[in-house]
Enzyme design. Structure first.
Site, PDB file in Angstrom:
ATOM      1  CG  ASN A   9      -1.603   1.388   1.485  1.00  0.00           C
ATOM      2  OD1 ASN A   9      -1.946   2.032   0.373  1.00  0.00           O
ATOM      3  ND2 ASN A   9      -2.497   1.217   2.875  1.00  0.00           N
ATOM      4  CE  LYS A  11       0.050   3.219   4.659  1.00  0.00           C
ATOM      5  NZ  LYS A  11      -0.001   3.369   6.330  1.00  0.00           N
ATOM      6  CG  HIS A  98      -6.033   1.797   5.139  1.00  0.00           C
ATOM      7  ND1 HIS A  98      -5.342   2.532   5.784  1.00  0.00           N
ATOM      8  CD2 HIS A  98      -4.997   1.181   5.265  1.00  0.00           C
ATOM      9  CE1 HIS A  98      -4.048   2.459   6.496  1.00  0.00           C
ATOM     10  NE2 HIS A  98      -3.615   1.682   5.983  1.00  0.00           N
ATOM     11  CD  GLU A 100      -3.488   5.546   6.693  1.00  0.00           C
ATOM     12  OE1 GLU A 100      -3.007   5.594   5.773  1.00  0.00           O
ATOM     13  OE2 GLU A 100      -2.063   4.649   8.043  1.00  0.00           O
ATOM     14  CB  SER A 216       5.208  -1.525  11.736  1.00  0.00           C
ATOM     15  OG  SER A 216       4.706  -1.127  11.936  1.00  0.00           O
TER      16      SER A 216
HETATM   17  P1  13P Z   1       2.917   0.709   7.593  1.00  0.00           P
HETATM   18  O1  13P Z   1       3.739  -0.653   6.994  1.00  0.00           O
HETATM   19  O2  13P Z   1       3.452   1.927   6.465  1.00  0.00           O
HETATM   20  O3  13P Z   1       3.144   1.000   9.140  1.00  0.00           O
HETATM   21  O4  13P Z   1       1.935   0.890   7.272  1.00  0.00           O
HETATM   22  C1  13P Z   1       0.865  -0.332   6.928  1.00  0.00           C
HETATM   23  C2  13P Z   1       0.026   0.213   6.177  1.00  0.00           C
HETATM   24  O5  13P Z   1      -1.152   0.676   6.548  1.00  0.00           O
HETATM   25  C3  13P Z   1      -0.849  -0.983   5.248  1.00  0.00           C
HETATM   26  O6  13P Z   1      -2.524  -0.788   4.512  1.00  0.00           O
END
Ligand code: 13P
Length: 254
Positions: A9, A11, A98, A100, A216
């Site tokens: 992802n 983002k 998600h 976020e 993470s």
């Molecule tokens: P990180 O791997 O940066 O923690 O993000 C995880 C995530 O939100 C994948 O959708």
């Protein structure tokens, strides 16, 4: 047997040149190595068509998906992108819910259900995200939260539609924090989720349902997480922006 899915992802990261380089490197990696897991990326949706053309030209099996879609079919919804549009540029997957998006865009269970319905209508596989916040974990409410997130959304689908959904368990406290769920915590939650799927849809559907872990995930912890019996892949944020780290995670899953 569930096929592992390693998904990146991206983002809201990488400009056009950076994104093209990373995708081209992934196509090259796939061409030069025997990869027997599924690999997909979720770039900003403006890049999807180009990625589609690129992978078609190289006969690549990489999957591509968008990070969100509208809950609506079409019409006066400025700034939104319909699932039909995402499907029409060649994507196969779509992230829905998600954390976020839930947090910064106040996405409700109701609108997430509509997004899943839109995605399925246009042949996209929804990757439905769920996960508890830190305070839920501290109050030992994680199973209650997950149960609620699934029960009021994807568990309303018919068995046929549900079978096209991939679940991503992403504890919010582990996203972008460098704090990962321990392999035991991940396994416990994945097994809990599979149990919920089994109660709703029965044993066969639950056994086929893919549940990814996100939060993470990086080369140093991927192997242990991915070797848990109910962890069927990863949804990777930060580490998917580096070809080296993402390749190492793909390697850890074989
Ligand atoms: P990180 O791997 O940066 O923690 O993000 C995880 C995530 O939100 C994948 O959708």
């Amino acid at each position: 047997m569930r096929k592992t899915l390693i998904a990146g992802n991206w983002k809201m990261n990488l400009d056009w040149d950076e994104a093209m380089t990373l995708f081209a490197n992934l196509v090259k990696l796939e061409a030069e190595n025997h990869i027997n897991v599924e690999v997909a990326v979720f770039p900003p949706s403006t890049y999807l068509r180009h990625f589609y053309e690129l992978k078609k030209g190289r006969n690549s099996g990489l999957g591509i998906g968008a990070q969100d879609c509208s809950a609506h079919e079409s019409g006066a919804y400025t700034g939104e992108t319909a699932a039909s549009m995402i499907a029409s540029v060649g994507a196969q997957y779509i992230l829905v819910g998600h954390s976020e998006r839930r947090e910064y865009h106040n996405e409700s269970n109701h609108s997430l259900s509509d997004k899943v319905i839109q995605a399925l209508k246009y042949g996209l596989s929804p990757v439905f995200c769920c996960g508890e916040k830190l305070e839920d974990r501290e109050n030992e409410n994680q199973t209650f939260v997950i149960d609620n997130q699934l029960d009021s959304t994807i568990f309303n689908l018919s068995e046929e539609d549900f079978s096209k959904v991939i679940i991503a368990y992403e504890p919010v406290w582990a996203i972008g924090t460098g704090k990962t769920a321990s392999p035991e915590q991940a396994q416990e939650m994945h097994s809990f989720i599979r149990g919920l799927v089994q109660s709703r849809y029965g044993h066969d559907v639950a056994e086929k349902c893919r549940i990814l872990y996100g939060g993470s995930m990086k080369p140093s912890n991927a192997k242990e997480l991915l070797s848990q019996p109910d962890v069927d892949g990863g949804l990777i944020g930060g580490a998917s922006l580096s070809i080296k780290e993402f390749a190492q995670i793909i390697d850890s899953s074989v």
